[in-house]
Design a protein around this motif. Sequence first.
Motif, PDB file in Angstrom:
ATOM      1  N   HIS A 195       0.856  -1.186   0.000  1.00  0.00           N
ATOM      2  CA  HIS A 195       0.000   0.000   0.000  1.00  0.00           C
ATOM      3  C   HIS A 195       0.898   1.244   0.000  1.00  0.00           C
ATOM      4  O   HIS A 195       2.116   1.139   0.150  1.00  0.00           O
ATOM      5  N   GLY A 196       0.278   2.390  -0.158  1.00  0.00           N
ATOM      6  CA  GLY A 196       1.040   3.627  -0.108  1.00  0.00           C
ATOM      7  C   GLY A 196       1.689   3.819   1.251  1.00  0.00           C
ATOM      8  O   GLY A 196       1.089   3.532   2.284  1.00  0.00           O
ATOM      9  N   GLY A 197       2.921   4.309   1.249  1.00  0.00           N
ATOM     10  CA  GLY A 197       3.651   4.503   2.494  1.00  0.00           C
ATOM     11  C   GLY A 197       3.098   5.657   3.303  1.00  0.00           C
ATOM     12  O   GLY A 197       2.576   6.633   2.764  1.00  0.00           O
ATOM     13  N   ASP A 198       3.234   5.546   4.629  1.00  0.00           N
ATOM     14  CA  ASP A 198       2.737   6.571   5.537  1.00  0.00           C
ATOM     15  C   ASP A 198       3.887   7.253   6.277  1.00  0.00           C
ATOM     16  O   ASP A 198       4.103   8.446   6.143  1.00  0.00           O
ATOM     17  N   GLY A 199       4.644   6.482   7.078  1.00  0.00           N
ATOM     18  CA  GLY A 199       5.743   7.059   7.842  1.00  0.00           C
ATOM     19  C   GLY A 199       7.074   6.447   7.475  1.00  0.00           C
ATOM     20  O   GLY A 199       7.142   5.290   7.053  1.00  0.00           O
ATOM     21  N   ILE A 200       8.151   7.233   7.640  1.00  0.00           N
ATOM     22  CA  ILE A 200       9.497   6.738   7.340  1.00  0.00           C
ATOM     23  C   ILE A 200      10.481   7.268   8.371  1.00  0.00           C
ATOM     24  O   ILE A 200      10.441   8.450   8.735  1.00  0.00           O
ATOM     25  N   GLU A 201      11.363   6.383   8.843  1.00  0.00           N
ATOM     26  CA  GLU A 201      12.411   6.770   9.777  1.00  0.00           C
ATOM     27  C   GLU A 201      13.707   6.028   9.449  1.00  0.00           C
ATOM     28  O   GLU A 201      13.698   4.792   9.361  1.00  0.00           O
ATOM     29  N   PRO A 202      14.828   6.741   9.252  1.00  0.00           N
ATOM     30  CA  PRO A 202      16.138   6.080   9.161  1.00  0.00           C
ATOM     31  C   PRO A 202      16.475   5.479  10.525  1.00  0.00           C
ATOM     32  O   PRO A 202      16.151   6.061  11.566  1.00  0.00           O
ATOM     33  N   ILE A 203      17.132   4.307  10.523  1.00  0.00           N
ATOM     34  CA  ILE A 203      17.449   3.662  11.792  1.00  0.00           C
ATOM     35  C   ILE A 203      18.946   3.402  11.911  1.00  0.00           C
ATOM     36  O   ILE A 203      19.685   3.462  10.928  1.00  0.00           O
ATOM     37  N   ASN A 204      19.380   3.109  13.132  1.00  0.00           N
ATOM     38  CA  ASN A 204      20.776   2.794  13.396  1.00  0.00           C
ATOM     39  C   ASN A 204      21.230   1.622  12.537  1.00  0.00           C
ATOM     40  O   ASN A 204      20.494   0.650  12.343  1.00  0.00           O
ATOM     41  N   TRP A 213      -0.375   2.687   6.335  1.00  0.00           N
ATOM     42  CA  TRP A 213      -1.519   2.890   7.223  1.00  0.00           C
ATOM     43  C   TRP A 213      -2.406   1.653   7.411  1.00  0.00           C
ATOM     44  O   TRP A 213      -2.875   1.401   8.531  1.00  0.00           O
ATOM     45  N   PRO A 214      -2.679   0.844   6.380  1.00  0.00           N
ATOM     46  CA  PRO A 214      -3.588  -0.292   6.588  1.00  0.00           C
ATOM     47  C   PRO A 214      -3.093  -1.353   7.561  1.00  0.00           C
ATOM     48  O   PRO A 214      -3.861  -2.250   7.927  1.00  0.00           O
ATOM     49  N   GLY A 215      -1.798  -1.290   7.982  1.00  0.00           N
ATOM     50  CA  GLY A 215      -1.319  -2.261   8.957  1.00  0.00           C
ATOM     51  C   GLY A 215      -0.053  -2.985   8.569  1.00  0.00           C
ATOM     52  O   GLY A 215       0.147  -4.141   8.954  1.00  0.00           O
ATOM     53  N   LEU A 216       0.835  -2.306   7.852  1.00  0.00           N
ATOM     54  CA  LEU A 216       2.071  -2.925   7.376  1.00  0.00           C
ATOM     55  C   LEU A 216       3.287  -2.141   7.863  1.00  0.00           C
ATOM     56  O   LEU A 216       3.281  -0.910   7.851  1.00  0.00           O
ATOM     57  N   VAL A 217       4.319  -2.881   8.265  1.00  0.00           N
ATOM     58  CA  VAL A 217       5.591  -2.278   8.652  1.00  0.00           C
ATOM     59  C   VAL A 217       6.695  -2.979   7.869  1.00  0.00           C
ATOM     60  O   VAL A 217       6.752  -4.212   7.835  1.00  0.00           O
ATOM     61  N   TYR A 218       7.556  -2.197   7.226  1.00  0.00           N
ATOM     62  CA  TYR A 218       8.631  -2.730   6.387  1.00  0.00           C
ATOM     63  C   TYR A 218       9.990  -2.250   6.883  1.00  0.00           C
ATOM     64  O   TYR A 218      10.118  -1.169   7.459  1.00  0.00           O
ATOM     65  N   PHE A 219      11.003  -3.066   6.607  1.00  0.00           N
ATOM     66  CA  PHE A 219      12.394  -2.610   6.650  1.00  0.00           C
ATOM     67  C   PHE A 219      12.861  -2.446   5.209  1.00  0.00           C
ATOM     68  O   PHE A 219      12.640  -3.320   4.362  1.00  0.00           O
ATOM     69  N   VAL A 220      13.504  -1.314   4.914  1.00  0.00           N
ATOM     70  CA  VAL A 220      14.083  -1.071   3.592  1.00  0.00           C
ATOM     71  C   VAL A 220      15.573  -0.858   3.774  1.00  0.00           C
ATOM     72  O   VAL A 220      16.001   0.041   4.499  1.00  0.00           O
ATOM     73  N   LEU A 229       8.015  -6.605   7.870  1.00  0.00           N
ATOM     74  CA  LEU A 229       8.261  -6.930   9.265  1.00  0.00           C
ATOM     75  C   LEU A 229       6.995  -7.253  10.037  1.00  0.00           C
ATOM     76  O   LEU A 229       7.026  -8.031  10.980  1.00  0.00           O
ATOM     77  N   GLN A 230       5.914  -6.613   9.659  1.00  0.00           N
ATOM     78  CA  GLN A 230       4.662  -6.831  10.373  1.00  0.00           C
ATOM     79  C   GLN A 230       3.489  -6.627   9.438  1.00  0.00           C
ATOM     80  O   GLN A 230       3.478  -5.701   8.626  1.00  0.00           O
ATOM     81  N   ASP A 231       2.497  -7.503   9.554  1.00  0.00           N
ATOM     82  CA  ASP A 231       1.265  -7.384   8.780  1.00  0.00           C
ATOM     83  C   ASP A 231       0.100  -7.598   9.732  1.00  0.00           C
ATOM     84  O   ASP A 231      -0.191  -8.725  10.129  1.00  0.00           O
ATOM     85  N   VAL A 232      -0.527  -6.501  10.137  1.00  0.00           N
ATOM     86  CA  VAL A 232      -1.660  -6.572  11.057  1.00  0.00           C
ATOM     87  C   VAL A 232      -2.904  -5.981  10.389  1.00  0.00           C
ATOM     88  O   VAL A 232      -3.786  -5.432  11.056  1.00  0.00           O
ATOM     89  N   GLN A 233      -2.979  -6.115   9.085  1.00  0.00           N
ATOM     90  CA  GLN A 233      -4.117  -5.592   8.349  1.00  0.00           C
ATOM     91  C   GLN A 233      -5.410  -6.242   8.852  1.00  0.00           C
ATOM     92  O   GLN A 233      -5.482  -7.438   9.057  1.00  0.00           O
TER      93      GLN A 233
END
Length: 266
Positions: A195-204, A213-220, A229-233
């Motif tokens: 789905h379309g991306g909502d939030g983005i944060e660079p990490i260590n 927003w629908p319930g997906l978290v990715y590592f890029v 990483l997570q699918d809670v749709q």
Amino acid sequence: MLAAFLIVLSEGYSQQITIGKVWEVTEGIHVPESVLYHAPNNKLYVSLIGKDGTDKGEIAIIRPDGQIENLHWVTGLNAPKGMAIYKDLLYIADVTKVITVDIYTGNMVDELTVPEATFLNDVTVDDNGVVYISDTRENKIFQLKNGKISLYMKNVPSVNGLKYHKGMLLALAGKELWAIDAQKQVKVIAKGFEHGGDGIEPINGGGFIVTCWPGLVYFVSEKGEIQKLQDVQGKMNTADLGYNPKENIIYIPTFNSNSIIAYKIN
């Protein structure tokens, strides 16, 4: 529950990322859209759209341990979403306006209407204090510089999450992650989000966490590889996250589930 995910990178080595729920806060949280961690204050600023519509939006403050400091720190907003801090000022995207608040007093110091805006969504600030604001419905990025707002870039499809990082303006443009340089040249870092991306944060350690927003978290990865990483749709939303680099923790607002969840990244 602790979950481990393996990210295989193009150089032939692998990077293992483990995330685990640290805490969840629900008390008084009403439709949270965005979380912003501010290291100097060691506080989480949370935009709450509110259940009752116009003029019920607020900014809350939560401590990094999940304890509520102030649920009604800034009130009288409409539907506040993304936020960014530069020096002592908090910039808030609020439908068609950019609201500026003093982070020490909580007082509103400026309110600027963005011409032709219809759905301002996220905010970021560069090293010189120039503010960038996305308008998802208009496919535009606006710029606030020297007290004046202007159109910075158009034809950025469904642009939502923004983050200034290492001299580049990162933008979630629909199902793609873009890096925009100072000459407005675009490099597509990654594409293929469900789905379309909502939030983005660079990490260590490099790479980015992206929420949809629908319930997906990715590592890029920095090479552009995408790992879910997570699918809670269907169970909860995953809106515009915040990140605490010192503790290596992400904070995800669940929007319609009315909570903030902290996850440790290892």
